[in-house]
Scaffold this motif. Structure first.
Motif, PDB file in Angstrom:
ATOM      1  N   VAL A  14     -31.307 -12.341   8.344  1.00 13.94           N
ATOM      2  CA  VAL A  14     -30.853 -12.123   6.974  1.00 13.94           C
ATOM      3  C   VAL A  14     -31.920 -11.412   6.135  1.00 13.94           C
ATOM      4  O   VAL A  14     -31.673 -11.035   4.997  1.00 13.94           O
ATOM      5  CB  VAL A  14     -30.446 -13.480   6.349  1.00 13.94           C
ATOM      6  CG1 VAL A  14     -31.659 -14.295   5.950  1.00 13.94           C
ATOM      7  CG2 VAL A  14     -29.499 -13.306   5.193  1.00 13.94           C
ATOM      8  N   LEU A  15     -33.089 -11.207   6.735  1.00  6.19           N
ATOM      9  CA  LEU A  15     -34.154 -10.530   5.990  1.00  6.19           C
ATOM     10  C   LEU A  15     -35.051  -9.709   6.911  1.00  6.19           C
ATOM     11  O   LEU A  15     -35.030  -9.861   8.133  1.00  6.19           O
ATOM     12  CB  LEU A  15     -34.982 -11.548   5.192  1.00  6.19           C
ATOM     13  CG  LEU A  15     -35.612 -12.745   5.908  1.00  6.19           C
ATOM     14  CD1 LEU A  15     -36.904 -12.375   6.602  1.00  6.19           C
ATOM     15  CD2 LEU A  15     -35.862 -13.870   4.921  1.00  6.19           C
ATOM     16  N   PRO A  70     -33.849  -3.188   4.891  1.00  7.70           N
ATOM     17  CA  PRO A  70     -32.678  -3.940   4.425  1.00  7.70           C
ATOM     18  C   PRO A  70     -31.755  -3.099   3.543  1.00  7.70           C
ATOM     19  O   PRO A  70     -30.532  -3.227   3.623  1.00  7.70           O
ATOM     20  CB  PRO A  70     -33.299  -5.099   3.642  1.00  7.70           C
ATOM     21  CG  PRO A  70     -34.609  -5.330   4.320  1.00  7.70           C
ATOM     22  CD  PRO A  70     -35.100  -3.952   4.677  1.00  7.70           C
ATOM     23  N   LEU A 164     -40.742 -18.465   4.330  1.00  7.10           N
ATOM     24  CA  LEU A 164     -39.446 -17.889   4.693  1.00  7.10           C
ATOM     25  C   LEU A 164     -38.641 -18.644   5.743  1.00  7.10           C
ATOM     26  O   LEU A 164     -37.446 -18.420   5.872  1.00  7.10           O
ATOM     27  CB  LEU A 164     -39.658 -16.462   5.244  1.00  7.10           C
ATOM     28  CG  LEU A 164     -40.279 -15.425   4.326  1.00  7.10           C
ATOM     29  CD1 LEU A 164     -40.559 -14.169   5.118  1.00  7.10           C
ATOM     30  CD2 LEU A 164     -39.357 -15.134   3.167  1.00  7.10           C
ATOM     31  N   GLY A 167     -36.048 -16.672   9.137  1.00  6.91           N
ATOM     32  CA  GLY A 167     -35.423 -15.428   8.681  1.00  6.91           C
ATOM     33  C   GLY A 167     -33.965 -15.306   9.077  1.00  6.91           C
ATOM     34  O   GLY A 167     -33.300 -14.329   8.733  1.00  6.91           O
ATOM     35  N   THR A 174     -34.845 -20.859   5.481  1.00  7.58           N
ATOM     36  CA  THR A 174     -34.644 -19.463   5.070  1.00  7.58           C
ATOM     37  C   THR A 174     -33.637 -19.378   3.933  1.00  7.58           C
ATOM     38  O   THR A 174     -33.880 -18.727   2.911  1.00  7.58           O
ATOM     39  CB  THR A 174     -34.150 -18.615   6.264  1.00  7.58           C
ATOM     40  OG1 THR A 174     -35.168 -18.589   7.266  1.00  7.58           O
ATOM     41  CG2 THR A 174     -33.833 -17.193   5.837  1.00  7.58           C
ATOM     42  N   ILE A 178     -34.044 -18.229  -0.126  1.00 11.40           N
ATOM     43  CA  ILE A 178     -33.230 -17.212  -0.807  1.00 11.40           C
ATOM     44  C   ILE A 178     -32.503 -17.822  -2.008  1.00 11.40           C
ATOM     45  O   ILE A 178     -32.452 -17.223  -3.088  1.00 11.40           O
ATOM     46  CB  ILE A 178     -32.223 -16.569   0.175  1.00 11.40           C
ATOM     47  CG1 ILE A 178     -32.973 -15.849   1.304  1.00 11.40           C
ATOM     48  CG2 ILE A 178     -31.300 -15.587  -0.556  1.00 11.40           C
ATOM     49  CD1 ILE A 178     -32.085 -15.364   2.439  1.00 11.40           C
ATOM     50  N   VAL A 188     -31.762 -11.109  -5.092  1.00 10.59           N
ATOM     51  CA  VAL A 188     -32.596 -11.394  -3.919  1.00 10.59           C
ATOM     52  C   VAL A 188     -33.810 -10.472  -3.915  1.00 10.59           C
ATOM     53  O   VAL A 188     -33.792  -9.408  -4.544  1.00 10.59           O
ATOM     54  CB  VAL A 188     -31.793 -11.195  -2.607  1.00 10.59           C
ATOM     55  CG1 VAL A 188     -30.650 -12.183  -2.524  1.00 10.59           C
ATOM     56  CG2 VAL A 188     -31.289  -9.766  -2.470  1.00 10.59           C
ATOM     57  N   VAL A 192     -34.541  -8.881   1.559  1.00  5.60           N
ATOM     58  CA  VAL A 192     -33.365  -9.650   1.988  1.00  5.60           C
ATOM     59  C   VAL A 192     -32.139  -8.739   2.024  1.00  5.60           C
ATOM     60  O   VAL A 192     -31.969  -7.867   1.174  1.00  5.60           O
ATOM     61  CB  VAL A 192     -33.121 -10.850   1.048  1.00  5.60           C
ATOM     62  CG1 VAL A 192     -31.752 -11.486   1.300  1.00  5.60           C
ATOM     63  CG2 VAL A 192     -34.215 -11.898   1.244  1.00  5.60           C
ATOM     64  N   ARG A 193     -31.281  -8.959   3.014  1.00 11.73           N
ATOM     65  CA  ARG A 193     -30.081  -8.135   3.196  1.00 11.73           C
ATOM     66  C   ARG A 193     -28.922  -8.694   2.366  1.00 11.73           C
ATOM     67  O   ARG A 193     -28.335  -9.719   2.702  1.00 11.73           O
ATOM     68  CB  ARG A 193     -29.713  -8.088   4.683  1.00 11.73           C
ATOM     69  CG  ARG A 193     -30.859  -7.585   5.557  1.00 11.73           C
ATOM     70  CD  ARG A 193     -30.528  -7.686   7.037  1.00 11.73           C
ATOM     71  NE  ARG A 193     -31.694  -7.390   7.866  1.00 11.73           N
ATOM     72  CZ  ARG A 193     -31.704  -7.446   9.191  1.00 11.73           C
ATOM     73  NH1 ARG A 193     -30.600  -7.792   9.845  1.00 11.73           N
ATOM     74  NH2 ARG A 193     -32.806  -7.167   9.870  1.00 11.73           N
ATOM     75  N   LYS A 194     -28.586  -7.991   1.313  1.00 16.68           N
ATOM     76  CA  LYS A 194     -27.529  -8.434   0.397  1.00 16.68           C
ATOM     77  C   LYS A 194     -26.147  -8.436   1.038  1.00 16.68           C
ATOM     78  O   LYS A 194     -25.247  -9.137   0.584  1.00 16.68           O
ATOM     79  CB  LYS A 194     -27.474  -7.503  -0.822  1.00 16.68           C
ATOM     80  CG  LYS A 194     -28.580  -7.663  -1.819  1.00 16.68           C
ATOM     81  CD  LYS A 194     -28.295  -6.763  -3.015  1.00 16.68           C
ATOM     82  CE  LYS A 194     -29.338  -6.938  -4.102  1.00 16.68           C
ATOM     83  NZ  LYS A 194     -29.004  -6.135  -5.291  1.00 16.68           N
ATOM     84  N   VAL A 199     -25.609 -14.503   2.068  1.00 18.98           N
ATOM     85  CA  VAL A 199     -26.310 -14.025   0.867  1.00 18.98           C
ATOM     86  C   VAL A 199     -25.299 -13.656  -0.212  1.00 18.98           C
ATOM     87  O   VAL A 199     -25.491 -13.956  -1.396  1.00 18.98           O
ATOM     88  CB  VAL A 199     -27.219 -12.822   1.200  1.00 18.98           C
ATOM     89  CG1 VAL A 199     -27.925 -12.318  -0.054  1.00 18.98           C
ATOM     90  CG2 VAL A 199     -28.248 -13.208   2.255  1.00 18.98           C
TER      91      VAL A 199
END
Length: 207
Positions: A14-15, A70, A164, A167, A174, A178, A188, A192-194, A199
């Motif tokens: 996710v990151l 990301p 973290l 991840g 993790t 977030i 975020v 981090v992957r929106k 997320v």
């Protein structure tokens, strides 16, 4: 003849970046990779991966590592183009290494389609695309180790300033990190992957 292996690391995270790594090696030297014990990086401890990383680099004829941010991942996931993004970067790695044949670990449910897509972009040598290529071919096992160690080092840089966890979205530490960040900042951090569903849920619940 030079043979290339390509694999990714961090696709499900996710990151942090999605890392694509490739190695090239003369075909008659592949047995040296087998001798040092290369295997799918997921089957190795972090210490074993670090040790093998240095040994691999001393054996191979070339290597190349690409890191997808990301932000770039989000842009493509939102268009349902993650597989194409990964294929584009694998093609980039293959072009850099200029091998006669390249083995890739397919992230597509259809490995043949994935291989053809890469071949049409790379326009160099033969592409062999397969599921679990990191278990089947030592050149891909070696690439998987290079990719994983490279990504782990990127995550370690982030850990110097942030707690973290692993991840991955299955890790409560993790997701807790977030969640706390979003509650304090309304968004975020840039690493981090929106576009990842957990997320998105956190962001939606904060508005």
């Amino acid at each position: 003849m030079l043979v290339c292996g390509v694999d990714d690391a961090g696709r499900g995270s996710v990151l942090g970046p999605l890392v694509i790594a490739g190695i090239s090696i003369e075909k008659n030297k592949i047995k040296q990779l087998v001798k040092i014990g290369v295997k799918d990086s997921k089957q190795l401890s972090p210490q074993s991966r670090e040790r093998l990383y240095e040994k691999i680099l001393s054996i191979v004829d070339g290597y190349y590592v690409a890191k997808i941010s990301p932000k770039m991942i989000d842009k493509n996931v939102n268009k349902n183009l993650l597989n194409q993004l990964e294929a584009n970067y694998m093609a980039k790695v293959i072009k850099k290494l200029e091998a006669g044949s390249s083995y890739v670990d397919s992230c597509d449910v259809n490995p043949k389609r994935f291989g053809l897509y890469i071949s049409n972009i790379a326009k160099t040598g033969k592409i062999i695309s397969s599921h679990h290529a990191d278990r089947k071919y030592p050149v891909v096992s070696a690439a998987s180790i290079i990719a994983k160690v490279s990504r782990d080092r990127e995550i370690e840089k982030l850990r110097k300033n942030h707690d973290l966890g692993s991840g991955y979205p299955s890790d409560s530490k993790t997701m807790g990190f977030i969640k706390n960040w979003v509650s304090q900042n309304g968004d975020v951090p840039i690493f981090v992957r929106k576009s990842w569903k957990p997320v998105k849920i956190l962001l939606k619940s904060s508005t």
